[in-house]
Design an enzyme around this catalytic site. Structure first.
Site, PDB file in Angstrom:
ATOM      1  N   LYS A 182     -19.372 135.693-121.592  1.00 34.71           N
ATOM      2  CA  LYS A 182     -18.003 135.496-122.078  1.00 34.71           C
ATOM      3  C   LYS A 182     -17.969 134.601-123.322  1.00 34.71           C
ATOM      4  CE  LYS A 182     -15.864 138.082-119.056  1.00 34.71           C
ATOM      5  NZ  LYS A 182     -15.298 139.382-119.460  1.00 34.71           N
ATOM      6  N   GLY A 190     -12.387 149.782-118.299  1.00 34.66           N
ATOM      7  CA  GLY A 190     -12.157 149.179-116.980  1.00 34.66           C
ATOM      8  C   GLY A 190     -10.701 149.257-116.577  1.00 34.66           C
ATOM      9  N   ALA A 191     -10.111 150.441-116.753  1.00 36.82           N
ATOM     10  CA  ALA A 191      -8.654 150.589-116.547  1.00 36.82           C
ATOM     11  C   ALA A 191      -8.296 151.106-115.156  1.00 36.82           C
ATOM     12  CB  ALA A 191      -8.081 151.520-117.613  1.00 36.82           C
ATOM     13  N   SER A 192      -9.282 151.247-114.286  1.00 36.19           N
ATOM     14  CA  SER A 192      -8.987 151.812-112.967  1.00 36.19           C
ATOM     15  C   SER A 192      -8.392 150.791-112.002  1.00 36.19           C
ATOM     16  CB  SER A 192     -10.266 152.395-112.357  1.00 36.19           C
ATOM     17  OG  SER A 192     -11.327 151.464-112.457  1.00 36.19           O
ATOM     18  N   ARG A 193      -8.670 149.507-112.267  1.00 32.68           N
ATOM     19  CA  ARG A 193      -8.237 148.473-111.318  1.00 32.68           C
ATOM     20  C   ARG A 193      -7.850 147.195-112.055  1.00 32.68           C
ATOM     21  NH1 ARG A 193     -12.642 146.706-108.481  1.00 32.68           N
ATOM     22  NH2 ARG A 193     -14.202 147.896-109.648  1.00 32.68           N
ATOM     23  N   ILE A 208      -7.225 134.982-111.966  1.00 38.87           N
ATOM     24  CA  ILE A 208      -6.273 136.088-111.843  1.00 38.87           C
ATOM     25  C   ILE A 208      -6.517 136.838-110.525  1.00 38.87           C
ATOM     26  CG2 ILE A 208      -5.325 138.131-113.006  1.00 38.87           C
ATOM     27  CD1 ILE A 208      -5.189 135.551-114.740  1.00 38.87           C
ATOM     28  N   SER A 220     -13.025 134.934-120.856  1.00 43.29           N
ATOM     29  CA  SER A 220     -12.620 134.186-119.669  1.00 43.29           C
ATOM     30  C   SER A 220     -12.643 132.715-120.053  1.00 43.29           C
ATOM     31  CB  SER A 220     -13.616 134.418-118.530  1.00 43.29           C
ATOM     32  OG  SER A 220     -13.468 133.417-117.535  1.00 43.29           O
ATOM     33  N   TYR A 225     -22.363 134.944-116.388  1.00 43.23           N
ATOM     34  CA  TYR A 225     -20.991 135.319-116.765  1.00 43.23           C
ATOM     35  C   TYR A 225     -20.487 134.436-117.913  1.00 43.23           C
ATOM     36  CZ  TYR A 225     -16.057 136.569-115.809  1.00 43.23           C
ATOM     37  OH  TYR A 225     -14.753 137.013-115.896  1.00 43.23           O
ATOM     38  N   ALA A 229     -22.289 132.859-120.120  1.00 44.83           N
ATOM     39  CA  ALA A 229     -23.026 133.213-121.346  1.00 44.83           C
ATOM     40  C   ALA A 229     -22.436 134.473-121.970  1.00 44.83           C
ATOM     41  CB  ALA A 229     -24.502 133.425-121.023  1.00 44.83           C
TER      42      ALA A 229
HETATM   43  P1  NAP Z   1     -11.952 144.221-111.392  1.00 40.39           P
HETATM   44  O1  NAP Z   1     -10.680 144.210-110.620  1.00 40.39           O
HETATM   45  O2  NAP Z   1     -13.242 144.011-110.683  1.00 40.39           O
HETATM   46  O3  NAP Z   1     -12.012 145.588-112.249  1.00 40.39           O
HETATM   47  C1  NAP Z   1     -13.120 145.814-113.083  1.00 40.39           C
HETATM   48  C2  NAP Z   1     -12.883 147.053-113.900  1.00 40.39           C
HETATM   49  O4  NAP Z   1     -13.996 147.221-114.803  1.00 40.39           O
HETATM   50  C3  NAP Z   1     -12.819 148.322-113.066  1.00 40.39           C
HETATM   51  O5  NAP Z   1     -11.915 149.202-113.676  1.00 40.39           O
HETATM   52  C4  NAP Z   1     -14.251 148.862-113.170  1.00 40.39           C
HETATM   53  O6  NAP Z   1     -14.330 150.285-113.001  1.00 40.39           O
HETATM   54  C5  NAP Z   1     -14.565 148.503-114.601  1.00 40.39           C
HETATM   55  N1  NAP Z   1     -16.012 148.436-114.888  1.00 40.39           N
HETATM   56  C6  NAP Z   1     -16.943 147.626-114.294  1.00 40.39           C
HETATM   57  N2  NAP Z   1     -18.157 147.861-114.830  1.00 40.39           N
HETATM   58  C7  NAP Z   1     -17.983 148.843-115.769  1.00 40.39           C
HETATM   59  C8  NAP Z   1     -18.868 149.510-116.656  1.00 40.39           C
HETATM   60  N3  NAP Z   1     -20.180 149.225-116.693  1.00 40.39           N
HETATM   61  N4  NAP Z   1     -18.351 150.473-117.465  1.00 40.39           N
HETATM   62  C9  NAP Z   1     -17.029 150.771-117.439  1.00 40.39           C
HETATM   63  N5  NAP Z   1     -16.149 150.157-116.621  1.00 40.39           N
HETATM   64  C10 NAP Z   1     -16.628 149.206-115.798  1.00 40.39           C
HETATM   65  O7  NAP Z   1     -11.928 143.074-112.532  1.00 40.39           O
HETATM   66  P2  NAP Z   1     -10.695 142.276-113.188  1.00 40.39           P
HETATM   67  O8  NAP Z   1     -10.516 141.018-112.432  1.00 40.39           O
HETATM   68  O9  NAP Z   1      -9.560 143.180-113.422  1.00 40.39           O
HETATM   69  O10 NAP Z   1     -11.369 141.866-114.584  1.00 40.39           O
HETATM   70  C11 NAP Z   1     -11.141 142.554-115.791  1.00 40.39           C
HETATM   71  C12 NAP Z   1     -11.718 141.736-116.937  1.00 40.39           C
HETATM   72  O11 NAP Z   1     -11.097 140.447-116.963  1.00 40.39           O
HETATM   73  C13 NAP Z   1     -13.208 141.470-116.834  1.00 40.39           C
HETATM   74  O12 NAP Z   1     -13.807 141.492-118.103  1.00 40.39           O
HETATM   75  C14 NAP Z   1     -13.277 140.077-116.246  1.00 40.39           C
HETATM   76  O13 NAP Z   1     -14.486 139.433-116.547  1.00 40.39           O
HETATM   77  C15 NAP Z   1     -12.095 139.443-116.924  1.00 40.39           C
HETATM   78  N6  NAP Z   1     -11.575 138.260-116.242  1.00 40.39           N
HETATM   79  C16 NAP Z   1     -11.108 138.318-114.968  1.00 40.39           C
HETATM   80  C17 NAP Z   1     -10.633 137.180-114.358  1.00 40.39           C
HETATM   81  C18 NAP Z   1     -10.088 137.157-112.962  1.00 40.39           C
HETATM   82  O14 NAP Z   1      -9.787 136.051-112.465  1.00 40.39           O
HETATM   83  N7  NAP Z   1      -9.918 138.284-112.292  1.00 40.39           N
HETATM   84  C19 NAP Z   1     -10.657 135.956-115.061  1.00 40.39           C
HETATM   85  C20 NAP Z   1     -11.158 135.930-116.347  1.00 40.39           C
HETATM   86  C21 NAP Z   1     -11.608 137.084-116.936  1.00 40.39           C
HETATM   87  P3  NAP Z   1     -14.536 150.958-111.504  1.00 40.39           P
HETATM   88  O15 NAP Z   1     -13.214 150.810-110.820  1.00 40.39           O
HETATM   89  O16 NAP Z   1     -14.896 152.356-111.808  1.00 40.39           O
HETATM   90  O17 NAP Z   1     -15.615 150.166-110.844  1.00 40.39           O
END
Ligand code: NAP
Length: 247
Positions: free
Chosen positions: A159, A12-15, A188, A142, A155, A157
């Site tokens: 995490k 998930g390194a694209s964003r 975040i 999380s 979610y 469950a």
């Molecule tokens: P995000 O901005 O939505 O980015 C999600 C990333 O995961 C994207 O690179 C996406 O790829 C990739 N992805 C999604 N489904 C995938 C799959 N089946 N196989 C491979 N890659 C996949 O999310 P984020 O906020 O950065 O979150 C990153 C992590 O932190 C997650 O595990 C999330 O649960 C956790 N987290 C986030 C927060 C928050 O507040 N943001 C808080 C707690 C935990 P594409 O770009 O190709 O779709």
């Protein structure tokens, strides 16, 4: 630099958080494999940013929920980088709804990506790391997996499962020199939280002692610490990066 000569795979390194982790690890000298699901343009941008700064990055598209695809992706990353020292299982999704409205397919999708995806990638990487008797794995949970959140039974469950999975894996792999730790972010600023209604955001912010949302870089710094060698005697731990939300 802290990670000179190291090879890292970030899912998930694209964003968002995964992007920041990839950039941070690369800034410390790691060669980085960038996994993503479908957003190739965004992944290409991250690769270009790393290369522009003089680093090395390769793209590894795969849906981590698909076991065969995840295994092939880890193998491709190892071949492209010439090894694997660090795995960051960051890919994740949300499909929020109140319990009585939550569809089975949305429960399954979140469990498959957020929990089974970590099983698939960790299993493939651990084989290699155990042989080498070295490696660092960081899994993204999380704070919701610790304290729960209305509208996120799926979610939460997944995490909570990530935390249990990681502690069990830490115990299995410690004897082979491989550490497994968890980072549990709070609230975040990424695409994942961008669509939340303003009142939900305000309520969340009110519960954060440090008084702001976290940045993806805040989380990336914690991941860097756990994979840097500075954390060599730390395994099976959950590091919250949440501005004090949960303590
Ligand atoms: P995000 O901005 O939505 O980015 C999600 C990333 O995961 C994207 O690179 C996406 O790829 C990739 N992805 C999604 N489904 C995938 C799959 N089946 N196989 C491979 N890659 C996949 O999310 P984020 O906020 O950065 O979150 C990153 C992590 O932190 C997650 O595990 C999330 O649960 C956790 N987290 C986030 C927060 C928050 O507040 N943001 C808080 C707690 C935990 P594409 O770009 O190709 O779709």
């Amino acid at each position: 630099m802290l990670l000179d000569g190291k090879c890292a795979l970030v899912t998930g390194a694209s964003r968002g958080i995964g992007r920041a982790i990839a950039l941070r690890l690369a800034s410390e000298g790691a060669a980085v494999a960038l996994n993503y699901a479908g957003n190739q343009a965004a992944a290409e941008k991250v690769k270009a940013e790393i290369e522009a700064a003089g680093g090395k990055a390769v793209l590894c598209q795969a849906d981590v929920a698909d076991q065969a695809a995840a295994e092939a992706m880890v193998k491709a990353a190892v071949e492209a980088l010439g090894g694997l020292d660090i795995l960051v299982n960051n890919a994740g999704i949300t499909r929020d709804n109140l319990l009585l409205r939550l569809k089975e397919e949305d429960f399954d999708a979140v469990l498959s990506t957020n929990l089974k995806g970590i099983f698939h990638c960790t299993k493939a990487a651990a084989k290699l790391m155990m042989k080498k008797r070295a490696g660092c794995i960081v899994n993204m949970a999380s704070v919701v997996g610790i304290i729960g959140n209305a509208g996120q039974t799926n979610y939460a469950a997944a995490k909570a499962g990530v935390i249990g999975f990681s502690k069990a894996a830490a115990k299995e792999l410690a004897g082979r020199g491989v550490t497994v730790n968890v980072v549990a972010p709070g609230f975040i600023d990424t695409d994942m939280t961008a669509g939340l209604p303003d009142n939900v955001k305000e309520n969340m912010l009110a519960g954060i002692p440090l008084g702001r949302m976290g940045t993806p870089e805040d989380v990336a710094n914690a991941v860097l610490f756990l994979v840097s060698g500075q954390a060599a005697y730390i395994t099976g731990q959950v590091l919250k990066v949440d501005g004090g939300m949960v303590m």
